[in-house]
Design an enzyme around this catalytic site. Sequence first.
Site, PDB file in Angstrom:
ATOM      1  N   GLY A  43       0.748  -1.239   0.000  1.00  0.00           N
ATOM      2  CA  GLY A  43      -0.048  -0.087  -0.134  1.00  0.00           C
ATOM      3  C   GLY A  43       0.938   1.275   0.030  1.00  0.00           C
ATOM      4  O   GLY A  43       2.229   1.132   0.586  1.00  0.00           O
ATOM      5  N   HIS A  44       0.257   2.256  -0.163  1.00  0.00           N
ATOM      6  CA  HIS A  44       1.027   3.648  -0.475  1.00  0.00           C
ATOM      7  C   HIS A  44       1.397   3.963   0.855  1.00  0.00           C
ATOM      8  O   HIS A  44       0.822   3.445   1.846  1.00  0.00           O
ATOM      9  CB  HIS A  44       0.202   4.864  -1.164  1.00  0.00           C
ATOM     10  CG  HIS A  44      -0.706   5.016  -0.743  1.00  0.00           C
ATOM     11  ND1 HIS A  44      -1.148   5.658   0.410  1.00  0.00           N
ATOM     12  CD2 HIS A  44      -2.172   4.557  -1.022  1.00  0.00           C
ATOM     13  CE1 HIS A  44      -2.422   5.839   0.708  1.00  0.00           C
ATOM     14  NE2 HIS A  44      -3.295   4.923   0.003  1.00  0.00           N
ATOM     15  N   ASN A  45       2.282   5.096   1.236  1.00  0.00           N
ATOM     16  CA  ASN A  45       2.498   5.383   2.451  1.00  0.00           C
ATOM     17  C   ASN A  45       1.254   6.249   3.120  1.00  0.00           C
ATOM     18  O   ASN A  45       0.451   7.004   2.634  1.00  0.00           O
ATOM     19  CB  ASN A  45       3.504   6.755   2.423  1.00  0.00           C
ATOM     20  CG  ASN A  45       4.823   6.174   1.984  1.00  0.00           C
ATOM     21  OD1 ASN A  45       5.090   4.958   2.221  1.00  0.00           O
ATOM     22  ND2 ASN A  45       5.794   7.237   1.689  1.00  0.00           N
ATOM     23  N   GLY A  46       0.719   5.719   4.300  1.00  0.00           N
ATOM     24  CA  GLY A  46      -0.460   6.057   5.217  1.00  0.00           C
ATOM     25  C   GLY A  46      -1.479   5.335   4.550  1.00  0.00           C
ATOM     26  O   GLY A  46      -2.670   5.655   4.887  1.00  0.00           O
ATOM     27  N   SER A  47      -1.347   4.251   4.069  1.00  0.00           N
ATOM     28  CA  SER A  47      -2.406   3.329   3.777  1.00  0.00           C
ATOM     29  C   SER A  47      -2.764   2.491   4.942  1.00  0.00           C
ATOM     30  O   SER A  47      -3.940   1.736   4.827  1.00  0.00           O
ATOM     31  CB  SER A  47      -2.179   2.398   2.806  1.00  0.00           C
ATOM     32  OG  SER A  47      -1.030   1.609   3.011  1.00  0.00           O
ATOM     33  N   LYS A  49      -0.689   0.199   6.394  1.00  0.00           N
ATOM     34  CA  LYS A  49      -0.202  -1.116   6.624  1.00  0.00           C
ATOM     35  C   LYS A  49       0.918  -1.199   7.758  1.00  0.00           C
ATOM     36  O   LYS A  49       0.780  -2.350   8.390  1.00  0.00           O
ATOM     37  CB  LYS A  49       0.638  -1.376   5.280  1.00  0.00           C
ATOM     38  CG  LYS A  49       1.601  -0.310   4.804  1.00  0.00           C
ATOM     39  CD  LYS A  49       2.296  -0.610   3.434  1.00  0.00           C
ATOM     40  CE  LYS A  49       3.296   0.001   2.903  1.00  0.00           C
ATOM     41  NZ  LYS A  49       3.332   1.713   3.004  1.00  0.00           N
ATOM     42  N   SER A  50       1.341  -0.313   8.151  1.00  0.00           N
ATOM     43  CA  SER A  50       2.545  -0.189   9.306  1.00  0.00           C
ATOM     44  C   SER A  50       1.594  -0.429  10.595  1.00  0.00           C
ATOM     45  O   SER A  50       2.060  -1.150  11.643  1.00  0.00           O
ATOM     46  CB  SER A  50       3.055   1.020   9.405  1.00  0.00           C
ATOM     47  OG  SER A  50       4.455   0.754   8.538  1.00  0.00           O
ATOM     48  N   GLU A 169       8.541  -2.660   6.454  1.00  0.00           N
ATOM     49  CA  GLU A 169       9.337  -1.921   5.506  1.00  0.00           C
ATOM     50  C   GLU A 169      10.770  -1.864   5.764  1.00  0.00           C
ATOM     51  O   GLU A 169      11.476  -0.837   5.777  1.00  0.00           O
ATOM     52  CB  GLU A 169       8.712  -0.276   5.709  1.00  0.00           C
ATOM     53  CG  GLU A 169       7.302  -0.155   5.284  1.00  0.00           C
ATOM     54  CD  GLU A 169       7.076   1.411   4.956  1.00  0.00           C
ATOM     55  OE1 GLU A 169       7.732   1.809   4.294  1.00  0.00           O
ATOM     56  OE2 GLU A 169       6.081   1.858   5.438  1.00  0.00           O
TER      57      GLU A 169
END
Lengths: 282, 289, 265
Positions: A43-47, A49-50, A169
């Site tokens: 997913g993009h940054n801020g999706s 996932k973290s 990441e």
Amino acid sequence: MKREIISLQEVTFTYAEEDENVRPAVNNVSYTVYEGEWVAIVGHNGSGKSTLARLMNGLLFPQTGQVRVFGEALNEQSLWETRSQMGMVFQNPDNQFVGATVQDDVAFALENNGIPFEEMVERVKQSLVKVKMSDFMNSEPHHLSGGQKQRVAIAGAIALQPKILLLDEATSMLDPQGREEVLSTVRQLREETDLTVISITHDLEEALLADRVIMMNQGSKYAEGSPEEIFQRGQELVDLGLDLPFAMNISRLLKTQGITLVAEHMSEEELVNDLWTSHFNK
Amino acid sequence: MDITLQQVSYAYAKNTPFEKRALFDVDLHIPSGSYQAIIGHTGSGKSTVLQHLNALLKPTDGSIQIGDVEVSAGKKNKQLRKVRQKVGIVFQFPEHQLFDETVLKDIMFGPMNFGVPEQEAKRRAIELVSLLGLPDEVLEKSPFDLSGGQMRRVAIAGVLAMNPEVLVLDEPTAGLDPKGRKEIMDLFYRLHKEKGLTTILVTHSMEDAARYADRIAIMHDGKCVLAGTPQEIFSDEGRLMDFRLELPQSMKFQKKVEQMMGKKLPALCLTEEMLAEELARFLKKEREL
Amino acid sequence: MLEKMIFGRYIPGDSFIHRLDARAKLIFVFLFIAVVFIANNWITYGILVAFTFLIIRMSKIRLYFLINGLKPVVILIIFTFLLHLFFTREGAVIFEWKFIKIYEEGLRQGIFISIRFFVLVILTSILTLTTTPISITDALETLLNPLKKWKLPVHELALMMSISLRFIPTLMDETDKIMKAQMARGSDMTTGSMKERVNAIVPLLIPLFVSAFKRAEDLATAMEVRGYKGGEGRTRYRKLEWAAKDTIIILSLVVLAAVLVYFRS
């Protein structure tokens, strides 16, 4: 059916509990990871996932829904047992290096879990061999490259002989060489053991290595499937801020140039073969 | 503004037990208005070269000519500020340099240090924020409340606000997702074309170097080992392999296709688009025969 | 400037001194501080200097680096020397010029104090130059272990120290990077009035703090994930080993003390 390792059931998590206008970081997400799988969460940054990574090892607990690890609900009681079964590597190579030297860092989790001295020495040695860092036993972190530090982090994670390796990441701050080092280390570990790998990434190459891809967008699960199934979505992924495999990009560009192909290919070999059969070998 | 490095050598912690040589007799000429890529692995010395480009480091031997200012070993130079105004550097992870209360003030920091009047600095900040695709509201926000990608853009705006003639970029897209990466690289390329900004890109990415640069220099073990146009650099794969570097992906694929066809395409395909175009043209011609 | 400072740094090596147990070296330095005060005449100070040079020889650290690296301390020594030289008013006057009077005792005291200072600094430097910071931390933790009885958080302190030491180079790099980034934006920390300079430090300090906090947060998370719950139930990977040579080096100090007592006046 394979054994369930981690399972999320309708999990929702928000960082701003009072403010209803803020979109939850993770919104009603469910998925299951089975033993021995390599699952990529992209997913993009801020999706979100973290945030998922943090929910999976109990750094965060969901407001609604449930996280199950090895079939049991993850809660304050099961937390430490879960963590000893789950090695984790984070994004920033510097900020997770606790020990003063490579071997101290690898030993850190072993010390925490009260492993006896003789066994500790043996395990540190073996783990470093597995990530090909044995020559650097006594090196200090600031003398290592990013890729080397991440490999040490992997060694530290696998020293406890966990069932799961969670990469949050882990390659995103590395140069191409470092990325390659880390990925080939993980690939090799998978060949030697039945380690379950969950990698959270926006790196395409990393996603392609996985058995299954879970795609996140704006906190929700957007799609789930094999890398082939996911990347067949083409333009949709580009719009969501992700890359397509090289061969697929070329396939798409060739189409716009009026060259007909059987399909948009994932691998370069397939594309070359298609070009050969449909345009030369007539 | 031309930049010329002449026999530049540099050693960290000179004359101590910790001395480490980082550069050996580097020669490099970067003509005004060019887009120069500097490629090399971590530790090849490319970051050390970068810091010489606006005199943050002075050579321990040799000299560097930046426009009409010469910086050389052992000499004091009072014109360093002039150099720094004209050469803007976007460091790796530039968001780490943000500090001010608001985005607006942070962007104005650079130009005001160089004596640009407040009104003008403010005008530039407002203009740059929209150029970098950020909403106007961010101007009054604290830079620390922004997302990682937005912080990166604010930091870049802070460098552009000095109106440099030369822009030095050190892995400006590291850690960004693919979409963000492309947007930023395209923006720099547009600035290079529209404003004639001399651009120096320090990178690991062969793809970026092939796509954007019109000159490439390769650093290896503290030496500048190859320099030339992308065509020159990439036509010698053997040399690149000596330095553990690879061809850009499109060229690797070109080789595969050429091998399969038993014929060569007329040009080196530096980008995916170029490859598709050349390949399509070639296939159509083959069909007609 | 900072690059040249060697006080507190470690130079890898494999000399007799390098291989000593860190605890032995720590005890040695502490005892030595006491032993130094036994000396009170030319012979005993001479013996001290000879002993110091013997240790330097055994550590195989080049004298040039030691002296060069200790320059800032040398200034301090000279200052102390002058202080004693001018302000001790005992014994015969040996030099007089206008209002300056130098007494014999002043010169003697000046030289003795300087020697004392000098040997102490050299031996402490040798301790840090030949021992990795982590071993020093380990040694401190073991030596202080009995204090746990009085609720002194020895393990936590040692862990704090080792993490701080581990992050010093990282933070130094970071400082350098941010300083350069701000210099490239025209910030000038080296010229201008005091006020201007203080103002110029703000753009350096804020990013540094922000990043240090971020690192601390990341590190805490990483430690928690790796099962860190405090000192309870932890085993130790590092084992210090006390060998015969460690006992010998401590005994050498006892011998030194005996010799000094014999020759002191």
